[in-house]
Design a protein around this motif. Structure first.
Motif, PDB file in Angstrom:
ATOM      1  N   ASN A   5       1.104  -1.176  -0.113  1.00 29.94           N
ATOM      2  CA  ASN A   5      -0.015  -0.039  -0.247  1.00 29.94           C
ATOM      3  C   ASN A   5       0.728   1.420   0.081  1.00 29.94           C
ATOM      4  N   GLN A   7       0.142   4.446  -0.864  1.00 30.92           N
ATOM      5  CA  GLN A   7      -1.044   5.475   0.177  1.00 30.92           C
ATOM      6  C   GLN A   7      -0.194   5.270   1.782  1.00 30.92           C
ATOM      7  N   LYS A   8       0.070   6.881   2.364  1.00 29.73           N
ATOM      8  CA  LYS A   8       0.724   6.976   3.955  1.00 29.73           C
ATOM      9  C   LYS A   8      -0.508   7.177   4.415  1.00 29.73           C
ATOM     10  N   GLU A   9      -0.585   7.161   5.637  1.00 36.00           N
ATOM     11  CA  GLU A   9      -1.211   7.269   6.833  1.00 36.00           C
ATOM     12  C   GLU A   9      -1.478   8.038   6.801  1.00 36.00           C
ATOM     13  N   VAL A  10      -2.374   9.070   6.851  1.00 38.69           N
ATOM     14  CA  VAL A  10      -2.563  10.873   7.222  1.00 38.69           C
ATOM     15  C   VAL A  10      -2.984  10.740   8.940  1.00 38.69           C
ATOM     16  N   ILE A  11      -1.802  11.655   8.579  1.00 43.41           N
ATOM     17  CA  ILE A  11      -2.164  12.142  10.751  1.00 43.41           C
ATOM     18  C   ILE A  11      -3.283  13.564  11.322  1.00 43.41           C
ATOM     19  N   ARG A  48       0.839  14.951   6.020  1.00 41.97           N
ATOM     20  CA  ARG A  48       1.396  14.058   5.074  1.00 41.97           C
ATOM     21  C   ARG A  48       2.862  13.477   5.499  1.00 41.97           C
ATOM     22  N   ASP A  73      -5.162  13.016  18.479  1.00 40.99           N
ATOM     23  CA  ASP A  73      -4.956  11.181  18.752  1.00 40.99           C
ATOM     24  C   ASP A  73      -3.639  10.361  18.808  1.00 40.99           C
TER      25      ASP A  73
END
Length: 75
Positions: A5, A7-11, A48, A73
């Motif tokens: 994957n 797609q980087k996880e959005v922080i 990003r 979070d």
């Protein structure tokens, strides 16, 4: 068949909201904290990338908030 994957996880963060409360532009933030590009500020706000500790401290001082309000979070 293994696929990675890309797609980087959005922080999630409140950087943009805090910047707008202070009433300054991304360019002004970059200048005030000594970052060479407003693009870096944009990437942080979009989740990003995440600022390093030194820049995070500068952002907290600039926005007059604690880090847990910028990155809720993570707490």
């Amino acid at each position: 068949n293994y696929t990675m994957n890309k797609q980087k996880e959005v922080i999630p963060n409140t950087l943009k909201e805090n910047r707008l409360k202070v009433g300054i532009t991304q360019k002004q933030v970059a200048e005030k904290i000594g970052v060479n590009s407003q693009e870096r500020i944009s990437h942080w706000e979009a989740g990003r990338n995440i600022p390093n500790l030194a820049n995070l401290v500068k952002l907290c001082k600039l926005y007059k908030v604690n880090v847990n309000l910028i990155y809720p979070d993570l707490y």
